[in-house]
Design a protein around this motif. Structure first.
Motif, PDB file in Angstrom:
ATOM      1  N   GLY A  17       0.802  -1.214   0.000  1.00 35.38           N
ATOM      2  CA  GLY A  17       0.000   0.000   0.000  1.00 35.38           C
ATOM      3  C   GLY A  17       0.830   1.256   0.000  1.00 35.38           C
ATOM      4  N   GLY A  18       2.108   1.167  -0.378  1.00 33.30           N
ATOM      5  CA  GLY A  18       2.984   2.330  -0.354  1.00 33.30           C
ATOM      6  C   GLY A  18       4.123   2.118   0.626  1.00 33.30           C
ATOM      7  N   GLN A  19       4.952   3.123   0.793  1.00 37.61           N
ATOM      8  CA  GLN A  19       6.141   3.003   1.636  1.00 37.61           C
ATOM      9  C   GLN A  19       5.985   3.683   2.983  1.00 37.61           C
ATOM     10  N   GLY A  20       4.766   4.068   3.334  1.00 36.75           N
ATOM     11  CA  GLY A  20       4.541   4.740   4.608  1.00 36.75           C
ATOM     12  C   GLY A  20       4.347   3.761   5.750  1.00 36.75           C
ATOM     13  N   LYS A  21       3.082   3.501   6.060  1.00 38.32           N
ATOM     14  CA  LYS A  21       2.752   2.658   7.206  1.00 38.32           C
ATOM     15  C   LYS A  21       2.401   1.234   6.782  1.00 38.32           C
ATOM     16  N   ALA A  22       2.771   0.278   7.624  1.00 38.17           N
ATOM     17  CA  ALA A  22       2.492  -1.130   7.344  1.00 38.17           C
ATOM     18  C   ALA A  22       2.092  -1.836   8.632  1.00 38.17           C
ATOM     19  N   VAL A  23       1.377  -2.945   8.472  1.00 36.97           N
ATOM     20  CA  VAL A  23       0.969  -3.769   9.608  1.00 36.97           C
ATOM     21  C   VAL A  23       1.355  -5.218   9.326  1.00 36.97           C
ATOM     22  N   LEU A  24       2.004  -5.833  10.289  1.00 35.57           N
ATOM     23  CA  LEU A  24       2.327  -7.250  10.230  1.00 35.57           C
ATOM     24  C   LEU A  24       1.203  -8.007  10.934  1.00 35.57           C
ATOM     25  N   CYS A  25       0.489  -8.871  10.213  1.00 37.72           N
ATOM     26  CA  CYS A  25      -0.655  -9.603  10.759  1.00 37.72           C
ATOM     27  C   CYS A  25      -0.225 -11.027  11.100  1.00 37.72           C
ATOM     28  N   VAL A  26      -0.304 -11.393  12.375  1.00 36.58           N
ATOM     29  CA  VAL A  26       0.254 -12.657  12.850  1.00 36.58           C
ATOM     30  C   VAL A  26      -0.861 -13.605  13.280  1.00 36.58           C
ATOM     31  N   HIS A  27      -0.883 -14.787  12.684  1.00 38.76           N
ATOM     32  CA  HIS A  27      -1.906 -15.789  12.998  1.00 38.76           C
ATOM     33  C   HIS A  27      -1.673 -16.421  14.367  1.00 38.76           C
ATOM     34  N   LYS A  45      -7.367  -1.607   2.655  1.00 37.82           N
ATOM     35  CA  LYS A  45      -8.358  -0.638   2.177  1.00 37.82           C
ATOM     36  C   LYS A  45      -8.190   0.696   2.889  1.00 37.82           C
ATOM     37  N   ARG A  46      -7.728   0.652   4.139  1.00 36.02           N
ATOM     38  CA  ARG A  46      -7.516   1.883   4.908  1.00 36.02           C
ATOM     39  C   ARG A  46      -6.155   2.522   4.632  1.00 36.02           C
ATOM     40  N   GLY A  47      -5.364   1.926   3.724  1.00 35.70           N
ATOM     41  CA  GLY A  47      -4.131   2.562   3.294  1.00 35.70           C
ATOM     42  C   GLY A  47      -2.837   1.946   3.776  1.00 35.70           C
ATOM     43  N   PHE A  48      -2.895   0.866   4.523  1.00 43.32           N
ATOM     44  CA  PHE A  48      -1.685   0.218   5.018  1.00 43.32           C
ATOM     45  C   PHE A  48      -1.158  -0.829   4.035  1.00 43.32           C
ATOM     46  N   SER A  49       0.153  -1.010   4.024  1.00 40.49           N
ATOM     47  CA  SER A  49       0.712  -2.231   3.463  1.00 40.49           C
ATOM     48  C   SER A  49       0.547  -3.312   4.529  1.00 40.49           C
ATOM     49  N   VAL A  50       0.373  -4.538   4.104  1.00 41.19           N
ATOM     50  CA  VAL A  50       0.123  -5.627   5.048  1.00 41.19           C
ATOM     51  C   VAL A  50       0.941  -6.853   4.642  1.00 41.19           C
ATOM     52  N   ALA A  51       1.498  -7.535   5.628  1.00 43.85           N
ATOM     53  CA  ALA A  51       2.183  -8.803   5.388  1.00 43.85           C
ATOM     54  C   ALA A  51       1.743  -9.790   6.450  1.00 43.85           C
ATOM     55  N   ALA A  52       1.588 -11.050   6.063  1.00 40.59           N
ATOM     56  CA  ALA A  52       1.178 -12.115   6.993  1.00 40.59           C
ATOM     57  C   ALA A  52       2.173 -13.263   6.894  1.00 40.59           C
ATOM     58  N   PRO A  53       3.046 -13.424   7.886  1.00 44.42           N
ATOM     59  CA  PRO A  53       4.049 -14.491   7.861  1.00 44.42           C
ATOM     60  C   PRO A  53       3.480 -15.805   8.389  1.00 44.42           C
ATOM     61  N   LEU A  54       4.221 -16.875   8.171  1.00 47.34           N
ATOM     62  CA  LEU A  54       3.890 -18.187   8.728  1.00 47.34           C
ATOM     63  C   LEU A  54       4.825 -18.451   9.899  1.00 47.34           C
TER      64      LEU A  54
END
Length: 287
Positions: A17-27, A45-54
């Motif tokens: 979602g860009g180079q600003g803010k991001a959220v790491l989503c952890v299961h 959708k709210r503008g964050f980059s998101v990554a979900a690791p295993l």
């Protein structure tokens, strides 16, 4: 090369979602990144980059999971965090149950973590649907968790599977267990013992955490009573803590009926890059 057996396919995902803010989503424990997709799409959708690791040891089978410790799971979060941080100015962490606890553990050692959202914190499985033999013996079995026979003992997550949404839980019933690719439908006592060790670690490092923390928990959580959320709030006494109890979901709040509210509360708390419709105040009860 990983010392653990790896999944046959990549279960992780990322939404840029860009180079600003991001959220790491952890299961969560025995879960997989796919369970974070509802949340990830809402945050994106709210503008964050998101990554979900295993998490290490996950996505394969019980035997592979039992070869890991909570410190291995934390190592997965740490590695994913630094990868995401290289491309973004600010990275926060949101996680369900063990995933949220791991986010806090990383925040304690990494001051650059922007903030943490913890969903359905679980020190013990003490919700209204967990009055079975495993919830009673698990704390006492922990000293013997190193014994192979005890570590391999496991239980099937009981109906309604942490879901108040009838359509979702009926889908779980039809699939006879986990429907998220890579998720397990049984919880080994050895893994539960690691969850307890992680919780004990949080009790030690919690007062050191200075980042803002959002705690979201269901009033009627079938797996972990709201007392778990209040205990965490007390442990994090030194940080800025915001706690909300949700009134129309069970344990899996990030996929259940109020998943959009969970996503919007999280986006607001992390300072969403662009505006969106805020949730109605009546949908959440401030504790």
């Amino acid at each position: 090369m990983s010392r653990f057996k790896l999944p046959t396919r990549d279960l992780t995902f990322r939404l840029d979602g860009g180079q600003g803010k991001a959220v790491l989503c952890v299961h969560g424990m025995t879960g997989a990144p796919g369970e974070m997709k509802f949340l990830a799409k809402r945050l994106h959708k709210r503008g964050f980059s998101v990554a979900a690791p295993l998490l290490a040891g996950h996505g394969v089978d019980e035997a592979t999971l039992l070869r890991t410790r909570w410190t291995d799971w934390l190592g997965s979060v740490r590695e994913a965090y630094h990868t995401l941080k290289r491309d973004h100015d600010e990275v926060a962490i949101a996680g369900i149950c063990v995933g949220g606890a791991l986010g806090l553990a990383l925040a304690a050692e990494e001051p650059s973590v922007a903030g943490v959202a913890v969903y359905s914190m679980t020190y013990r499985y003490d919700g209204w649907n967990m009055k079975h033999w495993y919830s009673a013996i698990a704390p006492f079995a922990e000293p013997f968790a190193g014994l192979p026979l005890v570590r391999r003992m496991s239980f099937v997550e009981p109906y309604p599977f942490g879901l108040k949404d009838e359509r979702l839980r009926d889908g779980m019933t039809a699939a006879q267990g986990a429907v998220i690719p890579g998720a397990l439908d049984r919880v080994p006592l050895g893994a539960m013992a690691e969850m307890h060790r992680l919780a004990a670690h949080l009790d030690r490092v919690g007062p050191q955490i200075r980042q803002p923390v959002l705690i979201l928990h269901a009033q009627d959580d079938d797996m972990s009573h709201p007392r778990n959320a209040y205990r965490l709030q007390e442990t994090l006494g030194g940080s800025r803590v915001e706690l909300h109890l949700l009134d129309d979901c069970y344990h899996m709040i990030h996929v259940d009926r109020q998943r959009d509210l969970v996503g919007d509360l999280t986006a607001d708390f992390f300072g969403a890059p662009r505006a969106a419709v805020r949730p109605r105040v009546s949908e959440a009860a401030n504790a």
